[in-house]
Design an enzyme around this catalytic site. Structure first.
Site, PDB file in Angstrom:
ATOM      1  N   GLU A   1       0.817  -1.211   0.000  1.00 17.49           N
ATOM      2  CA  GLU A   1       0.000   0.000   0.000  1.00 17.49           C
ATOM      3  C   GLU A   1       0.854   1.266   0.000  1.00 17.49           C
ATOM      4  O   GLU A   1       0.369   2.345   0.337  1.00 17.49           O
ATOM      5  CB  GLU A   1      -0.978   0.026   1.198  1.00 17.49           C
TER       6      GLU A   1
ATOM      7  N   ASP B   1      -1.106  -0.736 -10.443  1.00 17.61           N
ATOM      8  CA  ASP B   1      -1.332  -2.160 -10.224  1.00 17.61           C
ATOM      9  C   ASP B   1      -1.217  -2.886 -11.559  1.00 17.61           C
ATOM     10  O   ASP B   1      -1.789  -2.457 -12.569  1.00 17.61           O
ATOM     11  CB  ASP B   1      -2.731  -2.409  -9.649  1.00 17.61           C
TER      12      ASP B   1
END
Length: 538
Positions: free
Chosen positions: A216, A355
């Site tokens: 994260e 991502d």
């Protein structure tokens, strides 16, 4: 007569991809579970490797900095997952064949080269002629992926990725086991997860990553010291962690560990919480299904158009959109590098980070866009390299003290520590305390004076279940209301497993503890080299 090459642009561009899914094997199929893994594998991971191998065959190197989390690596090497993926690909082909051969059309199918006049409503994606065309195309794609999987992937992803690492096509980023939100994790378990994660990569790829994608992009002051101790030389943060000044990597504190920041101006050109290329009307719509076959035969068509009114997917229209977005991105990077280099008075470094699953899973055309961009950038005079290249070539500025931060909403910790997930924060704390105290006692009880402590498989499984409990995915999914019930179920399931095994061990019911550990290991047997004896002392 060949066109003159453009003037070289000062600086370096780096594309960073973060490959992560939670542990999904043996934990449901649909709508959340193994299907998520197989969809991402088929739509993103196979195409990405295809792109990288194609570019490597053109003698292109140092293309991408690729983060692969240990939990994804474990699934892509797992025999159960490999078998499941093969079945999924075969089932995809059957569904495509069903669409390609369906009956019920009246008259010939319209040509994709003759679009519907603007005065008439678009043909529905669900019309049999449109589905037949789409199904035939999907059949060809499924055949190609089945062939690639059977010849290249059947022994897992590690040999595939190692070839790309050894060939200097990619730089590999590692990470801690099971992707915990590190700032909230007990320091002992945090150090253990990181060191074991790096060792896991070294075993799979014969290469120990020099850099990591911090889960994260989460950071707490002092973590750079942990990184230095584990041999990590660089890591990713989000742009606001560096107050938006991401033109150079920055050593953190009094260490040599370099933080690289994501350039939001460039990254958000592709995808942001509100906009980006994948929302273009010509691209395949992620959310619209043909419910008879499970395929996605519609294009986005328009922002507020209901699914049933979406137009059929048109590959030619999508191709044209890809070319436009490649040109736009190259121009964006070129202008950003030029401006940032002028601002800091030396060649700048621009990082776009996403991502991996965006490219193919969420954005079907993403892999094609990637391949064309990685050709177009050098052709436009832009040097492409990795984070390791940036360190080696001196794209590093003065030291900085980073604030507590992440790449989540608000760029702080609220997604993983806010009111919506306060119960999970408490659960994690209690489970970790139970696990560490139980493991400490179990190892002490088996230690023999003057002899090495034997391997303790019960302690290993306690730590394995604990790490699955504290995965950052569960609070993220709850905070974002994305399969929140599944996320809470998974967090509590692994917490229950930890407590159940630990309770039997602590009560001296050692045979029961061993049976429980063995039983849970059948579902959660990832990280086979995890060894509780390497847990740092209290």
């Amino acid at each position: 007569m060949t066109e003159p090459r453009p003037e070289p642009v000062p600086g370096l561009f780096t594309l960073v991809l973060h490959t992560h899914l939670p542990w999904l094997a043996h934990h449901g199929r649909w709508p959340v579970g193994e299907e998520w893994l197989y969809q991402s594998w088929s739509a993103a991971y196979l195409p990405l490797v295809r792109v990288l191998r194609t570019l490597a065959a053109e003698n292109r190197r140092h293309l991408v900095t690729l983060g692969v989390t240990p939990v994804v690596a474990a699934q892509l090497d797992d025999p159960y997952c490999l078998q499941g993926m093969h079945h999924w690909l075969a089932n995809w082909r059957l569904r495509a064949l069903e669409a390609a051969t369906m009956r019920g059309a009246t008259g010939p199918a319209p040509s994709s080269a003759s679009p519907t006049p603007s005065s008439a409503p678009p043909a529905s994606y669900s019309a049999p002629p449109a589905l037949r065309r789409f199904g035939a195309r999907e059949c060809r794609e499924a055949d190609r992926e089945l062939d690639e999987f059977e010849t290249l992937w059947r022994h897992g992803a590690s040999p595939v990725l190692r070839e790309l690492i050894d060939g200097q096509v990619i730089e590999l980023l590692g990470g801690p086991l099971a992707h915990p939100f590190q700032p909230l994790l007990n320091p002992r378990l945090r150090e253990f997860a990181l060191r074991e994660g790096l060792a896991d990569a070294a075993q799979r790829y014969a290469h120990r990553p020099a850099g990591i994608w911090a889960p994260e992009c989460a950071y707490a002051p002092g973590m750079e010291t942990d990184y230095a101790g584990a041999g990590v030389g660089h890591f990713m943060v989000d742009g606001p962690s560096l107050h938006g000044d991401t033109a150079l990597g920055r050593p953190v504190g009094d260490t040599d560990v370099v933080a690289f920041g994501r350039d939001l101006q460039v990254s958000y050109r592709v995808w942001s919480p509100r906009s980006g290329y994948p929302g273009h009307a010509a691209y395949r719509d992620f959310h619209t299904y043909d419910h008879a076959t499970g395929l996605k035969p519609a294009r986005v068509t328009g922002r507020n158009i209901p699914s049933q009114d979406k137009a059929p997917y048109d590959p030619d229209r999508a191709e044209a959109a890809v070319d436009g977005h490649v040109a736009d991105f190259v121009d964006t990077v070129r202008r950003r590098l030029t401006a940032e280099s002028a601002r800091i008075g030396r060649p700048a470094h621009v990082i776009a980070a996403f991502d991996t699953e965006l490219f193919g899973h969420w954005w079907y055309e993403g892999p094609v866009w990637l391949e064309r961009v990685l050709r177009a950038l050098p052709a436009a005079g832009i040097r492409v390299g990795t984070l390791a290249d940036a360190v080696a070539d001196g794209y590093v500025g003065t030291p900085v003290d980073l604030p507590p931060s992440s790449w989540g909403s608000g760029k702080d910790w609220q997604v993983w520590a806010g009111d919506k997930v306060a119960d999970l924060v408490q659960l994690n704390s209690e489970v970790v305390d139970t696990a560490l105290s139980t493991v400490d006692k179990a190892l002490a009880q088996t230690a023999l004076p003057g002899s090495p402590t034997p391997r303790h498989t019960v302690a290993d499984q306690i730590l394995r279940e604990t790490l699955l409990t504290v995965s950052s995915d569960w609070p993220f999914m709850v905070s974002k209301d994305s399969a929140a019930d599944y996320a809470r179920y998974r967090a509590h399931l692994h917490a229950h497993a930890t407590r159940e095994i630990a309770a039997a061990q602590a009560a001296g019911r050692l045979e029961q503890a061993a049976r429980l550990a063995e039983g849970w290991n059948r579902a959660d047997g990832l990280f086979g080299a995890l060894d509780a004896r390497r847990l740092p002392g209290p």
